[in-house]
Design a protein around this motif. Structure first.
Motif, PDB file in Angstrom:
ATOM      1  N   THR A  35     -12.388  16.619  35.550  1.00 33.20           N
ATOM      2  CA  THR A  35     -11.212  17.514  34.962  1.00 33.20           C
ATOM      3  C   THR A  35      -9.964  16.652  34.934  1.00 33.20           C
ATOM      4  OG1 THR A  35     -12.109  19.604  35.674  1.00 33.20           O
ATOM      5  CG2 THR A  35      -9.858  19.750  35.591  1.00 33.20           C
ATOM      6  N   THR A  36      -9.336  16.804  33.669  1.00 30.15           N
ATOM      7  CA  THR A  36      -8.215  16.321  33.385  1.00 30.15           C
ATOM      8  C   THR A  36      -6.998  17.144  33.400  1.00 30.15           C
ATOM      9  OG1 THR A  36      -8.584  15.829  31.145  1.00 30.15           O
ATOM     10  CG2 THR A  36      -9.208  14.150  32.564  1.00 30.15           C
ATOM     11  N   ALA A  37      -5.588  16.918  33.648  1.00 27.44           N
ATOM     12  CA  ALA A  37      -4.585  17.600  33.424  1.00 27.44           C
ATOM     13  C   ALA A  37      -3.360  16.648  33.208  1.00 27.44           C
ATOM     14  CB  ALA A  37      -4.389  18.585  34.458  1.00 27.44           C
ATOM     15  N   LEU A  38      -2.786  17.001  32.007  1.00 27.87           N
ATOM     16  CA  LEU A  38      -1.684  16.155  31.858  1.00 27.87           C
ATOM     17  C   LEU A  38      -0.479  16.976  31.729  1.00 27.87           C
ATOM     18  CD1 LEU A  38      -3.420  13.901  28.944  1.00 27.87           C
ATOM     19  CD2 LEU A  38      -3.284  13.824  31.299  1.00 27.87           C
ATOM     20  N   SER A  39       0.822  16.239  31.952  1.00 28.46           N
ATOM     21  CA  SER A  39       2.095  16.827  31.999  1.00 28.46           C
ATOM     22  C   SER A  39       3.114  16.054  31.421  1.00 28.46           C
ATOM     23  CB  SER A  39       2.504  17.454  33.299  1.00 28.46           C
ATOM     24  OG  SER A  39       1.579  18.209  34.026  1.00 28.46           O
ATOM     25  N   GLY A  40       4.256  16.403  30.635  1.00 30.71           N
ATOM     26  CA  GLY A  40       5.309  15.652  30.308  1.00 30.71           C
ATOM     27  C   GLY A  40       6.124  16.320  29.404  1.00 30.71           C
ATOM     28  N   ASP A  41       6.475  15.669  28.629  1.00 30.35           N
ATOM     29  CA  ASP A  41       7.526  16.230  27.485  1.00 30.35           C
ATOM     30  C   ASP A  41       6.656  16.951  26.475  1.00 30.35           C
ATOM     31  OD1 ASP A  41       9.746  15.068  28.392  1.00 30.35           O
ATOM     32  OD2 ASP A  41       9.549  13.218  27.398  1.00 30.35           O
ATOM     33  N   LEU A  42       6.356  18.143  26.772  1.00 35.51           N
ATOM     34  CA  LEU A  42       5.378  19.033  25.850  1.00 35.51           C
ATOM     35  C   LEU A  42       5.899  20.391  25.579  1.00 35.51           C
ATOM     36  CD1 LEU A  42       2.194  18.427  28.208  1.00 35.51           C
ATOM     37  CD2 LEU A  42       2.681  17.439  25.795  1.00 35.51           C
ATOM     38  N   SER A  43       7.346  20.567  25.517  1.00 34.64           N
ATOM     39  CA  SER A  43       7.874  21.602  25.383  1.00 34.64           C
ATOM     40  C   SER A  43       7.776  21.966  23.910  1.00 34.64           C
ATOM     41  CB  SER A  43       9.237  21.684  25.609  1.00 34.64           C
ATOM     42  OG  SER A  43       9.953  20.753  24.937  1.00 34.64           O
ATOM     43  N   ALA A  44       7.859  20.804  22.599  1.00 41.95           N
ATOM     44  CA  ALA A  44       7.699  21.222  21.406  1.00 41.95           C
ATOM     45  C   ALA A  44       6.384  21.680  21.029  1.00 41.95           C
ATOM     46  CB  ALA A  44       7.745  19.985  20.416  1.00 41.95           C
ATOM     47  N   THR A  45       5.350  21.594  21.713  1.00 42.13           N
ATOM     48  CA  THR A  45       4.126  22.465  21.232  1.00 42.13           C
ATOM     49  C   THR A  45       4.104  23.789  21.622  1.00 42.13           C
ATOM     50  OG1 THR A  45       1.726  22.270  21.332  1.00 42.13           O
ATOM     51  CG2 THR A  45       2.635  21.568  23.257  1.00 42.13           C
ATOM     52  N   HIS A  46       4.749  24.088  22.936  1.00 42.71           N
ATOM     53  CA  HIS A  46       4.837  25.452  23.281  1.00 42.71           C
ATOM     54  C   HIS A  46       5.726  26.296  22.536  1.00 42.71           C
ATOM     55  CE1 HIS A  46       2.433  24.958  26.867  1.00 42.71           C
ATOM     56  NE2 HIS A  46       2.908  23.749  26.992  1.00 42.71           N
ATOM     57  N   LEU A  47       6.856  25.344  22.339  1.00 39.39           N
ATOM     58  CA  LEU A  47       8.146  26.296  21.597  1.00 39.39           C
ATOM     59  C   LEU A  47       7.953  26.417  19.919  1.00 39.39           C
ATOM     60  CD1 LEU A  47      10.879  25.066  23.611  1.00 39.39           C
ATOM     61  CD2 LEU A  47       9.497  26.971  24.157  1.00 39.39           C
ATOM     62  N   THR A  48       7.594  25.392  19.438  1.00 38.72           N
ATOM     63  CA  THR A  48       7.765  25.394  17.906  1.00 38.72           C
ATOM     64  C   THR A  48       6.086  24.960  17.285  1.00 38.72           C
ATOM     65  OG1 THR A  48       7.942  22.862  17.631  1.00 38.72           O
ATOM     66  CG2 THR A  48       9.877  24.493  18.042  1.00 38.72           C
ATOM     67  N   GLY A  49       5.047  24.723  18.130  1.00 41.76           N
ATOM     68  CA  GLY A  49       3.687  24.280  17.588  1.00 41.76           C
ATOM     69  C   GLY A  49       3.744  22.919  17.247  1.00 41.76           C
ATOM     70  N   ASP A  50       4.608  22.027  17.289  1.00 40.26           N
ATOM     71  CA  ASP A  50       4.471  20.940  17.082  1.00 40.26           C
ATOM     72  C   ASP A  50       3.563  20.065  18.172  1.00 40.26           C
ATOM     73  OD1 ASP A  50       5.010  17.915  16.451  1.00 40.26           O
ATOM     74  OD2 ASP A  50       7.179  18.191  16.504  1.00 40.26           O
ATOM     75  N   ASN A  51       2.693  19.502  17.843  1.00 41.94           N
ATOM     76  CA  ASN A  51       1.579  18.880  18.271  1.00 41.94           C
ATOM     77  C   ASN A  51       1.721  17.218  18.387  1.00 41.94           C
ATOM     78  OD1 ASN A  51       0.409  21.210  18.907  1.00 41.94           O
ATOM     79  ND2 ASN A  51      -0.780  21.226  17.090  1.00 41.94           N
ATOM     80  N   GLY A  52       2.861  16.674  17.951  1.00 39.44           N
ATOM     81  CA  GLY A  52       3.130  15.518  17.939  1.00 39.44           C
ATOM     82  C   GLY A  52       2.764  14.596  19.226  1.00 39.44           C
ATOM     83  N   ALA A  53       3.125  15.332  20.438  1.00 39.63           N
ATOM     84  CA  ALA A  53       2.812  14.724  21.610  1.00 39.63           C
ATOM     85  C   ALA A  53       1.334  15.111  22.633  1.00 39.63           C
ATOM     86  CB  ALA A  53       3.948  14.997  22.702  1.00 39.63           C
ATOM     87  N   VAL A  54       0.728  15.853  21.767  1.00 36.10           N
ATOM     88  CA  VAL A  54      -0.578  16.459  22.535  1.00 36.10           C
ATOM     89  C   VAL A  54      -1.766  15.678  22.066  1.00 36.10           C
ATOM     90  CG1 VAL A  54      -1.926  18.436  22.789  1.00 36.10           C
ATOM     91  CG2 VAL A  54       0.617  18.833  22.153  1.00 36.10           C
ATOM     92  N   LEU A  55      -2.165  14.827  23.085  1.00 34.35           N
ATOM     93  CA  LEU A  55      -3.513  13.977  23.074  1.00 34.35           C
ATOM     94  C   LEU A  55      -4.455  15.142  23.042  1.00 34.35           C
ATOM     95  CD1 LEU A  55      -5.011  11.339  22.978  1.00 34.35           C
ATOM     96  CD2 LEU A  55      -5.109  11.559  25.467  1.00 34.35           C
ATOM     97  N   PRO A  56      -5.386  15.133  22.286  1.00 33.54           N
ATOM     98  CA  PRO A  56      -6.407  16.457  22.279  1.00 33.54           C
ATOM     99  C   PRO A  56      -7.064  16.361  23.575  1.00 33.54           C
ATOM    100  CG  PRO A  56      -6.305  15.383  19.749  1.00 33.54           C
ATOM    101  CD  PRO A  56      -5.471  14.475  20.829  1.00 33.54           C
ATOM    102  N   THR A  57      -7.641  17.418  23.642  1.00 35.32           N
ATOM    103  CA  THR A  57      -8.398  17.440  25.048  1.00 35.32           C
ATOM    104  C   THR A  57      -9.717  16.739  24.596  1.00 35.32           C
ATOM    105  OG1 THR A  57      -9.285  19.699  24.539  1.00 35.32           O
ATOM    106  CG2 THR A  57      -7.333  19.596  25.880  1.00 35.32           C
ATOM    107  N   ASP A  58     -10.122  16.906  23.505  1.00 37.08           N
ATOM    108  CA  ASP A  58     -11.456  16.297  22.863  1.00 37.08           C
ATOM    109  C   ASP A  58     -11.297  14.675  23.312  1.00 37.08           C
ATOM    110  OD1 ASP A  58     -14.034  16.617  21.802  1.00 37.08           O
ATOM    111  OD2 ASP A  58     -13.329  15.222  20.343  1.00 37.08           O
ATOM    112  N   SER A  59     -10.192  14.236  22.928  1.00 38.62           N
ATOM    113  CA  SER A  59      -9.746  12.623  23.129  1.00 38.62           C
ATOM    114  C   SER A  59     -10.000  12.265  24.597  1.00 38.62           C
ATOM    115  CB  SER A  59      -8.666  12.366  22.775  1.00 38.62           C
ATOM    116  OG  SER A  59      -8.425  12.696  21.451  1.00 38.62           O
TER     117      SER A  59
END
Length: 273
Positions: A35-59
């Protein structure tokens, strides 16, 4: 009052990966749940839906498979490789936590195996430095005597009878924190042996007493460890009343119950750590 995003993470849970080392002298099997869990500068995906920093969980899942291709080694080392990779390859990711369950198999013959008791665990956090936990889960043990439980408070709802002789059984879960790197396999085997030997050798007046004795024995003998956390569910074995059948029961017949159960948990640590 402002509403803000708090601590968050995302990852891929329970990627099952099995490798077979086809050594001509005898195959070797590694069986993991990662099981992997990543944290960091991920506010954009939560607040605006911008996935530019989101490495897919499939990856993340595919990374586990790709890294396994050249060998897994010890679970702690594999978890560290993965955790470092995610932080160092993804600018937005500042912390990675990799949890591994390593299912144990004993070889019966050249390419035949039987599942062994207990599941080895490893957990590594990397955020620029490494923090490593090892452990074991679901290691079922039992003492058929040398266990008492008495002297506890009685209230209007107490029906439990005091006993000077009972079965003590549990499914051990333990996690221990390392102060640095070590020979992971040797350390793990030694800790498990200390836990089992202490469980077997302790005359128990309570499961709490047994837990502390087990944790103390590990820290006394293993200087590479800073602390150990144990969870011991009390797997109750209730003597069966055979008197309705005209029979006695001199500690021979028990009803094994699975729930509800007492759950004893504590961390044993070195003073000042």
């Amino acid at each position: 009052m402002a509403i803000v995003l708090g601590d968050n993470s995302y990852g891929k849970a329970e990627t099952r990966v099995v490798t077979v080392d086809r050594d001509p002298d005898g195959h070797r099997l590694v069986d993991l749940n990662v099981t992997t869990a990543l944290s960091g500068d991920l506010s954009a995906t939560h607040l605006t839906g911008d996935n530019g920093a989101v490495l897919p969980t499939d990856s993340q899942k595919n990374t586990v498979f790709a890294f396994a291709r050249d060998g897994i080694g010890e679970p702690e080392d594999f978890a560290a490789r993965l955790a470092r990779h995610f932080v160092q390859s993804q600018p937005a990711i500042h912390r990675a936590v990799v949890d591994i369950e390593a299912y144990r198999w004993d070889r019966l013959a050249h390419h035949s195996f039987v599942r062994a008791a207990g599941t080895r665990t490893a957990s590594v956090t990397f955020d620029g430095s490494l923090r490593t936990w090892s452990g074991i889960t679901d290691l079922v043990v039992m003492n058929t005597t040398d266990s008492e439980f008495w002297g506890y408070p009685k209230d209007p709802y107490t029906t439990l009878a005091e006993t000077k002789d009972r079965i003590l059984a549990t499914a051990l879960t333990a996690r221990w924190r390392h102060t640095g790197t070590c020979d992971w396999a040797e350390s793990h085997a030694a800790v498990v042996r200390l836990l089992l030997d202490t469980f077997a050798g302790t005359y128990s007046l309570s499961l709490q007493q047994t837990l502390f004795a087990m944790g103390r024995a590990v820290l006394d003998e293993r200087p590479e460890l800073a602390e150990i956390r144990l969870e011991l569910p009390n797997k109750h074995h209730i003597p069966v009343d055979l008197s309705p059948f005209g029979l006695d029961n001199p500690g021979v017949v028990f009803h094994a119950t699975d729930r509800p159960y007492g759950l004893i948990a504590a961390t044993v640590t070195r003073d000042g750590t």
